[in-house]
Design an enzyme around this catalytic site. Sequence first.
Site, PDB file in Angstrom:
ATOM      1  N   LYS A 139       0.842  -1.209   0.000  1.00 51.78           N
ATOM      2  CA  LYS A 139       0.000   0.000   0.000  1.00 51.78           C
ATOM      3  C   LYS A 139       0.873   1.252   0.000  1.00 51.78           C
ATOM      4  CE  LYS A 139      -3.837  -2.448   2.078  1.00 51.78           C
ATOM      5  NZ  LYS A 139      -4.560  -2.863   3.256  1.00 51.78           N
TER       6      LYS A 139
ATOM      7  N   GLN B 106      -4.654  -1.210   9.428  1.00 48.80           N
ATOM      8  CA  GLN B 106      -4.567  -2.548   8.860  1.00 48.80           C
ATOM      9  C   GLN B 106      -5.227  -3.568   9.793  1.00 48.80           C
ATOM     10  OE1 GLN B 106      -3.369  -3.356   5.739  1.00 48.80           O
ATOM     11  NE2 GLN B 106      -4.078  -5.431   6.179  1.00 48.80           N
TER      12      GLN B 106
ATOM     13  N   ASP C 147     -10.745   3.076   3.531  1.00 53.03           N
ATOM     14  CA  ASP C 147     -11.059   1.647   3.409  1.00 53.03           C
ATOM     15  C   ASP C 147     -12.556   1.436   3.155  1.00 53.03           C
ATOM     16  OD1 ASP C 147      -9.257  -0.423   3.388  1.00 53.03           O
ATOM     17  OD2 ASP C 147      -8.975  -0.492   5.553  1.00 53.03           O
TER      18      ASP C 147
END
Length: 283
Positions: free
Chosen positions: A54, A98, A121
């Site tokens: 990422k 995460q 997200d």
Amino acid sequence: MPATVISGRKLSKQIREELKEKVVQLNAKYGDVPKLVVVLVGDDPASISYVTAKEKGAKYVGFDSELIRKPESISEEELLSLIDELNNDESVNGILVQLPLPKHIDVDKVIDRIALAKDVDGFHPENVGNLHVGRPALLPCTPKGIITMIKSAGLNISGMNAVIVGRSNLVGKPAAMLLMNENATVTITHSRTKDLASHTKNADILVAAIGRAKFITADMVKPGAIVIDVGVNKVDGKLCGDVDYEPISEIAGFITPVPGGVGPMTITSLLENTLEAFINQKK
Ligand code: NAP
């Protein structure tokens, strides 16, 4: 005729080049570039490899990106106050924590704490709710990537039968919603579904999001179907999807590989979301 492979890697490359150009234009306009902050708790090897990819993606397209690593022992309170700091930091446009988090931390509390506008997200319940009622929302990255992949192959989703195997909040449920928004007729299946194959054999679009290697076998697939393999499993140290790739690629119309399919597109969708969040925050 073997299936056409929809390469997430190739498509990602193309989209990331476009993003790179947009970042240059935005920098000229605002004197600023999007900033993504990724928070990693602990040192799970899979999570480390995801956050590295990422960060690398964010840097490639010209974003400012920062990885904040915290030890497994961080308390819930400390993590929540870190999120508060990032929420209040105007230089930060996107925040990603995460997952999974250690057991002593309530993941729902963490997701709820991320400012809606920075939830790149797309997991915040208000973003999820907005998606469900058709209001503007940052879309969850994996399902968003799936739609982009199907469309990239020039396919019109409208009217197709889409069958999703898996009903997680991360993948199955939002994938169903996005496919329905594209006017597919959607069936969601799961571990309690009776006669799973009777559903999957009906699928013009089959999305496998189960987490079991080669679970979807060729006899479960309709000839010519678009087969999207979300699964990431390790067999004998090698990555493989939820779909039995070789035999299915002989009968499907389109198929996504693992690795190099949905995975890279998930990260590309995250980059798109960060750019979108930046633009929204500048307005
Ligand atoms: P998850 O939360 O474990 O959900 C798995 C789903 O599969 C559940 O809904 C479960 O049903 C269903 N399932 C399990 N066994 C089944 C069976 N025998 N028949 C039918 N359905 C069954 O997993 P997830 O987070 O959605 O992830 C799924 C896979 O995608 C994993 O391999 C994950 O690593 C991968 N993934 C990849 C990406 C990417 O970017 N490539 C992103 C996210 C996830 P129940 O609800 O009834 O238990």
